[in-house]
Design a protein around this motif. Structure first.
Motif, short mmCIF file in Angstrom:
data_model
loop_
_atom_site.label_atom_id
_atom_site.label_comp_id
_atom_site.label_asym_id
_atom_site.label_seq_id
_atom_site.Cartn_x
_atom_site.Cartn_y
_atom_site.Cartn_z
N GLY A 165 -6.89 8.55 -1.51
CA GLY A 165 -5.69 8.32 -2.30
C GLY A 165 -4.91 7.07 -1.94
N LEU A 166 -5.58 6.07 -1.33
CA LEU A 166 -4.89 4.85 -0.97
C LEU A 166 -4.75 3.96 -2.20
CD1 LEU A 166 -3.71 3.19 1.37
CD2 LEU A 166 -5.94 2.11 1.61
N LYS A 167 -3.52 3.62 -2.56
CA LYS A 167 -3.25 2.79 -3.73
C LYS A 167 -2.70 1.46 -3.25
CE LYS A 167 -3.82 6.51 -6.27
NZ LYS A 167 -5.03 6.78 -6.97
N SER A 168 -2.96 0.40 -4.00
CA SER A 168 -2.45 -0.91 -3.62
C SER A 168 -2.00 -1.68 -4.85
CB SER A 168 -3.52 -1.70 -2.86
OG SER A 168 -4.62 -1.92 -3.69
N TYR A 178 0.83 -1.19 0.00
CA TYR A 178 0.00 0.00 0.00
C TYR A 178 0.87 1.25 0.00
CZ TYR A 178 -3.75 -3.12 1.51
OH TYR A 178 -4.67 -4.14 1.59
N HIS A 179 0.38 2.30 -0.62
CA HIS A 179 0.95 3.62 -0.47
C HIS A 179 -0.18 4.64 -0.63
CE1 HIS A 179 1.21 3.11 -4.87
NE2 HIS A 179 1.11 4.42 -4.93
N HIS A 180 0.02 5.81 -0.07
CA HIS A 180 -1.03 6.82 -0.06
C HIS A 180 -0.52 8.09 -0.72
CE1 HIS A 180 -4.30 9.36 1.38
NE2 HIS A 180 -4.93 8.24 1.71
N SER A 181 -1.35 8.70 -1.54
CA SER A 181 -0.96 9.91 -2.26
C SER A 181 -0.99 11.14 -1.37
CB SER A 181 -1.88 10.13 -3.46
OG SER A 181 -3.19 10.42 -3.01
N GLY A 182 -1.67 11.05 -0.24
CA GLY A 182 -1.80 12.20 0.64
C GLY A 182 -3.12 12.93 0.47
N TYR A 183 -3.88 12.57 -0.53
CA TYR A 183 -5.18 13.17 -0.78
C TYR A 183 -6.28 12.24 -0.27
CZ TYR A 183 -2.86 16.54 -3.77
OH TYR A 183 -2.05 17.54 -4.24
#
Length: 147
Positions: free
Chosen positions: A87-90, A79-84
């Motif tokens: 905005g959680l991406k996997s 997982y990582h998050h864009s900050g928005y």
């Protein structure tokens, strides 16, 4: 005028960094990453101290052939998050291995290092390559068998 307490001095040994070459082909990811993290921190050296960065350089080759046991290739999710908001991406381990095979080892090692400025400096000494070739032959890295 004499001092009431003796002054203690801390001595720092001169840091001589070594270069190690690690072949990741057929090795389990977690076991490989722990040993690489110890080399980067310099915990294999007799002069190790937690406040001194006396780690070594580590070159990892054959990152595309690292072994993920069980069903981790399909079920392990990064997982990582864009900050928005929202905005959680996997991505699964398989998706990352297909596009950036060296990133799997980098993430595993980075998460095992200290989350401090010292850890960031140690992580910069990790060089991971997907195939056999690497541009660090001039440093004459010592081949190390970790498992």
């Amino acid at each position: 005028m004499a001092r009431p307490f003796p002054v203690q001095k801390t001595s720092f040994p001169k840091v001589e960094r070594k270069w190690y070459l690690v072949d990741a082909a057929g090795k389990p990811l977690g076991r490989l990453a722990t040993r690489i993290a110890l080399l980067l921190q310099g915990k294999n050296e007799p002069t190790w101290a937690p406040h001194v960065d006396n780690g070594n350089f580590v070159v990892v080759i054959n990152a595309e052939k690292v072994l993920l046991t069980g069903k981790k290739l399909n079920q392990k999710v990064y997982y990582h998050h864009s900050g928005y908001p929202g905005g959680l991406k996997s991505q699964t381990a398989r998706q990352i291995m297909e596009k950036y095979p060296e990133r799997i080892i980098e993430l595993a090692v980075k998460r095992m290092l200290p989350k401090t400025v010292l850890g960031k400096h140690q992580f910069k000494r990790l060089k991971v390559y997907a195939g056999e070739n690497h541009p660090h032959a001039a440093q004459k890295p010592e081949k190390v068998e970790l498992l």
